[in-house]
Scaffold this motif. Structure first.
Motif, PDB file in Angstrom:
ATOM      1  N   GLU A   1     -32.867 -19.870 -57.566  1.00  0.00           N
ATOM      2  CA  GLU A   1     -32.477 -19.904 -56.147  1.00  0.00           C
ATOM      3  C   GLU A   1     -33.692 -19.761 -55.235  1.00  0.00           C
ATOM      4  O   GLU A   1     -33.877 -20.539 -54.300  1.00  0.00           O
ATOM      5  N   LYS A   2     -34.514 -18.750 -55.510  1.00  0.00           N
ATOM      6  CA  LYS A   2     -35.683 -18.482 -54.651  1.00  0.00           C
ATOM      7  C   LYS A   2     -36.690 -19.622 -54.733  1.00  0.00           C
ATOM      8  O   LYS A   2     -37.361 -19.934 -53.760  1.00  0.00           O
ATOM      9  N   THR A   3     -36.792 -20.222 -55.927  1.00  0.00           N
ATOM     10  CA  THR A   3     -37.723 -21.337 -56.095  1.00  0.00           C
ATOM     11  C   THR A   3     -37.254 -22.530 -55.263  1.00  0.00           C
ATOM     12  O   THR A   3     -38.044 -23.162 -54.552  1.00  0.00           O
ATOM     13  N   ILE A   4     -35.947 -22.804 -55.308  1.00  0.00           N
ATOM     14  CA  ILE A   4     -35.392 -23.918 -54.529  1.00  0.00           C
ATOM     15  C   ILE A   4     -35.575 -23.653 -53.033  1.00  0.00           C
ATOM     16  O   ILE A   4     -36.000 -24.526 -52.275  1.00  0.00           O
ATOM     17  N   GLU A   5     -35.282 -22.413 -52.609  1.00  0.00           N
ATOM     18  CA  GLU A   5     -35.447 -22.059 -51.189  1.00  0.00           C
ATOM     19  C   GLU A   5     -36.884 -22.289 -50.725  1.00  0.00           C
ATOM     20  O   GLU A   5     -37.120 -22.824 -49.649  1.00  0.00           O
ATOM     21  N   ALA A   6     -37.831 -21.882 -51.571  1.00  0.00           N
ATOM     22  CA  ALA A   6     -39.239 -22.010 -51.186  1.00  0.00           C
ATOM     23  C   ALA A   6     -39.700 -23.461 -51.148  1.00  0.00           C
ATOM     24  O   ALA A   6     -40.641 -23.808 -50.444  1.00  0.00           O
ATOM     25  N   LEU A   7     -39.024 -24.327 -51.916  1.00  0.00           N
ATOM     26  CA  LEU A   7     -39.485 -25.712 -52.034  1.00  0.00           C
ATOM     27  C   LEU A   7     -38.714 -26.678 -51.143  1.00  0.00           C
ATOM     28  O   LEU A   7     -39.170 -27.790 -50.903  1.00  0.00           O
ATOM     29  N   LYS A   8     -37.545 -26.275 -50.662  1.00  0.00           N
ATOM     30  CA  LYS A   8     -36.601 -27.301 -50.213  1.00  0.00           C
ATOM     31  C   LYS A   8     -37.008 -28.111 -48.987  1.00  0.00           C
ATOM     32  O   LYS A   8     -36.471 -29.199 -48.788  1.00  0.00           O
ATOM     33  N   ASP A   9     -37.971 -27.601 -48.209  1.00  0.00           N
ATOM     34  CA  ASP A   9     -38.433 -28.412 -47.088  1.00  0.00           C
ATOM     35  C   ASP A   9     -39.318 -29.576 -47.538  1.00  0.00           C
ATOM     36  O   ASP A   9     -39.423 -30.582 -46.853  1.00  0.00           O
ATOM     37  N   GLU A  10     -39.945 -29.415 -48.696  1.00  0.00           N
ATOM     38  CA  GLU A  10     -40.886 -30.448 -49.158  1.00  0.00           C
ATOM     39  C   GLU A  10     -40.404 -31.230 -50.368  1.00  0.00           C
ATOM     40  O   GLU A  10     -40.856 -32.337 -50.624  1.00  0.00           O
ATOM     41  N   VAL A  11     -39.520 -30.610 -51.145  1.00  0.00           N
ATOM     42  CA  VAL A  11     -39.183 -31.176 -52.452  1.00  0.00           C
ATOM     43  C   VAL A  11     -37.672 -31.315 -52.594  1.00  0.00           C
ATOM     44  O   VAL A  11     -36.928 -30.390 -52.284  1.00  0.00           O
ATOM     45  N   ARG A  12     -37.217 -32.482 -53.058  1.00  0.00           N
ATOM     46  CA  ARG A  12     -35.779 -32.652 -53.328  1.00  0.00           C
ATOM     47  C   ARG A  12     -35.497 -32.190 -54.755  1.00  0.00           C
ATOM     48  O   ARG A  12     -36.147 -32.632 -55.698  1.00  0.00           O
ATOM     49  N   VAL A  13     -34.515 -31.300 -54.880  1.00  0.00           N
ATOM     50  CA  VAL A  13     -34.226 -30.701 -56.178  1.00  0.00           C
ATOM     51  C   VAL A  13     -32.803 -31.040 -56.623  1.00  0.00           C
ATOM     52  O   VAL A  13     -31.876 -31.035 -55.811  1.00  0.00           O
TER      53      VAL A  13
ATOM     54  N   GLY B   1     -27.520 -26.364 -50.865  1.00  0.00           N
ATOM     55  CA  GLY B   1     -27.532 -27.776 -50.493  1.00  0.00           C
ATOM     56  C   GLY B   1     -28.167 -28.676 -51.544  1.00  0.00           C
ATOM     57  O   GLY B   1     -28.658 -29.753 -51.251  1.00  0.00           O
ATOM     58  N   VAL B   2     -28.143 -28.197 -52.787  1.00  0.00           N
ATOM     59  CA  VAL B   2     -28.753 -28.952 -53.880  1.00  0.00           C
ATOM     60  C   VAL B   2     -27.644 -29.619 -54.685  1.00  0.00           C
ATOM     61  O   VAL B   2     -26.544 -29.081 -54.795  1.00  0.00           O
ATOM     62  N   ASP B   3     -27.895 -30.805 -55.239  1.00  0.00           N
ATOM     63  CA  ASP B   3     -26.888 -31.442 -56.080  1.00  0.00           C
ATOM     64  C   ASP B   3     -26.820 -30.712 -57.432  1.00  0.00           C
ATOM     65  O   ASP B   3     -27.826 -30.582 -58.126  1.00  0.00           O
ATOM     66  N   VAL B   4     -25.646 -30.248 -57.786  1.00  0.00           N
ATOM     67  CA  VAL B   4     -25.479 -29.412 -58.974  1.00  0.00           C
ATOM     68  C   VAL B   4     -24.474 -30.036 -59.932  1.00  0.00           C
ATOM     69  O   VAL B   4     -23.400 -30.465 -59.519  1.00  0.00           O
ATOM     70  N   VAL B   5     -24.832 -30.090 -61.204  1.00  0.00           N
ATOM     71  CA  VAL B   5     -23.864 -30.463 -62.236  1.00  0.00           C
ATOM     72  C   VAL B   5     -23.831 -29.339 -63.254  1.00  0.00           C
ATOM     73  O   VAL B   5     -24.873 -28.844 -63.691  1.00  0.00           O
ATOM     74  N   GLN B   6     -22.626 -28.934 -63.590  1.00  0.00           N
ATOM     75  CA  GLN B   6     -22.507 -27.848 -64.551  1.00  0.00           C
ATOM     76  C   GLN B   6     -22.123 -28.385 -65.923  1.00  0.00           C
ATOM     77  O   GLN B   6     -21.237 -29.221 -66.053  1.00  0.00           O
ATOM     78  N   ILE B   7     -22.819 -27.911 -66.941  1.00  0.00           N
ATOM     79  CA  ILE B   7     -22.426 -28.212 -68.317  1.00  0.00           C
ATOM     80  C   ILE B   7     -21.739 -26.967 -68.841  1.00  0.00           C
ATOM     81  O   ILE B   7     -22.363 -25.918 -68.969  1.00  0.00           O
ATOM     82  N   ASN B   8     -20.458 -27.108 -69.107  1.00  0.00           N
ATOM     83  CA  ASN B   8     -19.752 -25.980 -69.677  1.00  0.00           C
ATOM     84  C   ASN B   8     -19.843 -26.107 -71.197  1.00  0.00           C
ATOM     85  O   ASN B   8     -19.282 -27.017 -71.787  1.00  0.00           O
ATOM     86  N   THR B   9     -20.579 -25.210 -71.826  1.00  0.00           N
ATOM     87  CA  THR B   9     -20.809 -25.355 -73.266  1.00  0.00           C
ATOM     88  C   THR B   9     -19.629 -24.813 -74.074  1.00  0.00           C
ATOM     89  O   THR B   9     -19.673 -24.824 -75.295  1.00  0.00           O
ATOM     90  N   SER B  10     -18.611 -24.334 -73.406  1.00  0.00           N
ATOM     91  CA  SER B  10     -17.437 -23.691 -74.015  1.00  0.00           C
ATOM     92  C   SER B  10     -17.814 -22.857 -75.244  1.00  0.00           C
ATOM     93  O   SER B  10     -17.337 -23.085 -76.346  1.00  0.00           O
ATOM     94  N   GLY B  11     -18.690 -21.925 -75.002  1.00  0.00           N
ATOM     95  CA  GLY B  11     -19.032 -20.961 -76.044  1.00  0.00           C
ATOM     96  C   GLY B  11     -20.297 -21.272 -76.811  1.00  0.00           C
ATOM     97  O   GLY B  11     -20.852 -20.388 -77.442  1.00  0.00           O
ATOM     98  N   ALA B  12     -20.781 -22.529 -76.759  1.00  0.00           N
ATOM     99  CA  ALA B  12     -22.012 -22.837 -77.507  1.00  0.00           C
ATOM    100  C   ALA B  12     -23.185 -22.079 -76.884  1.00  0.00           C
ATOM    101  O   ALA B  12     -23.278 -21.925 -75.669  1.00  0.00           O
ATOM    102  N   CYS B  13     -24.088 -21.633 -77.743  1.00  0.00           N
ATOM    103  CA  CYS B  13     -25.133 -20.703 -77.333  1.00  0.00           C
ATOM    104  C   CYS B  13     -26.390 -21.384 -76.814  1.00  0.00           C
ATOM    105  O   CYS B  13     -27.381 -20.748 -76.543  1.00  0.00           O
ATOM    106  N   HIS B  14     -26.363 -22.705 -76.691  1.00  0.00           N
ATOM    107  CA  HIS B  14     -27.570 -23.416 -76.254  1.00  0.00           C
ATOM    108  C   HIS B  14     -27.167 -24.756 -75.650  1.00  0.00           C
ATOM    109  O   HIS B  14     -26.075 -25.247 -75.903  1.00  0.00           O
ATOM    110  N   LEU B  15     -28.051 -25.347 -74.872  1.00  0.00           N
ATOM    111  CA  LEU B  15     -27.876 -26.737 -74.465  1.00  0.00           C
ATOM    112  C   LEU B  15     -28.566 -27.601 -75.499  1.00  0.00           C
ATOM    113  O   LEU B  15     -29.574 -27.198 -76.071  1.00  0.00           O
ATOM    114  N   ASP B  16     -28.011 -28.797 -75.751  1.00  0.00           N
ATOM    115  CA  ASP B  16     -28.781 -29.744 -76.555  1.00  0.00           C
ATOM    116  C   ASP B  16     -29.057 -30.996 -75.720  1.00  0.00           C
ATOM    117  O   ASP B  16     -28.544 -31.130 -74.600  1.00  0.00           O
TER     118      ASP B  16
END
Ligand SMILES: [Zn+2]
Lengths: 215, 116
Positions: free
Chosen positions: A48-60, A80-95
């Motif tokens: 969140e803080k990283t996006i806030e600090a960057l958002k005037d210059e960088v599209r995230v 105000g950032v485009d967000v997509v959520q991956i629901n891993t339904s219990g899986a312990c990692h993203l692949d």
């Protein structure tokens, strides 16, 4: 009885998908960060803080991997950032396949793609998700023994953020030992010491991200 | 436990390999797992065991795992360093202080199978 020489990498498919992600992002000029940490280390707050600090210059754009809630995604969406959520339904990692699918849904009209992995220091280390840089967060309250306990995770890190350093001196945390062990496990990692809460040390990290996007 | 996902990937490859080689059942599988792979061998064997009920092709398969030590190389001094335990790794060259590159120990491979 028949003997067959196989000689195949078990995660070959994941590696191919990760490679595909790298190609897609590179063609669009998008840089990507994959954030990993244990639960409560402050991943979402740092993002969140990283996006806030960057958002005037960088599209995230933001891909959030979560076990079963969309709390973190909602927090970031408010920025105000485009967000997509991956629901891993219990899986312990993203692949890489999960991330590849999410790329079809998230806006690629951006400069930086942030991926928040599932919160633990074991499982996500094994799966390349095609990001340019792996960012591993270690927070002071977790204790100073984490690097040697989870060397595989710290070894895959390109960047290590030591968070909650406002608690240096308050909690029993041997900073020198941690920095020494990081050097032993991943000598080439960039290390930033910061506090997402007080903002101390944050500027250096933001400069690093900006430089990385400018490359 | 990500070993579940890894076990599923193993079974997928085994099914393809069996088909290509016209095997009806697999009796033995040799795996190579590096100590730096992030895979716990006990957990992996447990996950593979759990898949026997769903995948008849591996019902009687014996899984053998070779655990690979960690080997790191200093490209300045052209020297190799070996680490048996994950907790022992120090990837800084004791002679020149440059970072070592891990050249073995991250592998996760199916080496060979037997079947009929
Ligand atoms: Zn050397």
């Amino acid at each position: 009885m028949k003997r067959v020489i196989v000689e195949k990498k078990i995660l070959e498919r994941n590696t191919e998908s990760a490679q595909r992600i790298r190609e897609i992002l590179k063609n669009k000029g998008i840089f990507s960060l994959n954030f990993m940490s244990s639960p409560g280390a402050g991943k979402t707050t740092i993002i969140e803080k990283t996006i806030e600090a960057l958002k005037d210059e960088v599209r995230v754009s933001f891909i959030d991997g979560d076990l079963d809630t969309d709390r973190d995604a909602e927090r970031v969406k408010r920025l105000g950032v485009d967000v997509v959520q991956i629901n891993t339904s219990g899986a312990c990692h993203l692949d890489a396949d999960m991330v590849l699918k999410a790329l079809n849904k998230v806006s690629l009209d951006c400069d930086l793609l942030i991926i928040e992995n599932v919160g633990n220091l074991v499982c996500p280390a094994t799966f390349d998700v095609g990001a340019d840089r792996n960012v591993v967060i270690l927070s002071v309250p977790e204790g100073d023994d984490k690097v040697k306990k989870y060397p595989v995770m710290f070894n895959v890190a390109d960047v290590i953020l030591i968070n909650k350093i406002d608690l240096y001196g308050v909690l029993d945390f041997d900073r020198d030992k941690v920095l020494k062990e990081i050097r032993e496990v991943k000598p080439k990692a960039e290390v930033f010491e910061l506090s997402a809460k007080t903002g101390v040390g944050f500027d250096e990290w933001i400069e690093y991200v900006k430089d990385f996007i400018r490359q | 436990m990500h070993e579940g996902a890894i076990a599923e990937s193993i079974v997928d490859i085994l099914k393809d390999t069996a088909k290509e080689n016209k095997l009806n059942k697999i009796t033995k599988v040799a795996l190579k797992i590096g100590k730096m792979s992030g895979v716990m061998i006990d957990a992996l064997l447990f996950a593979l065991d759990a898949l026997r009920n769903e995948e008849s092709i591996i019902e009687d398969a014996k899984f053998e795992v070779v655990e690979n030590d960690i080997k790191a190389h200093c490209f300045v001094c052209d020297k190799d360093f070996y680490f048996e335990e994950l907790t022992d790794i120090v990837l800084v060259c004791p002679d020149c202080s440059m970072p070592l590159e891990i050249i073995e120990g991250k592998e996760m491979e199916i080496i060979e199978i037997e079947g009929e």
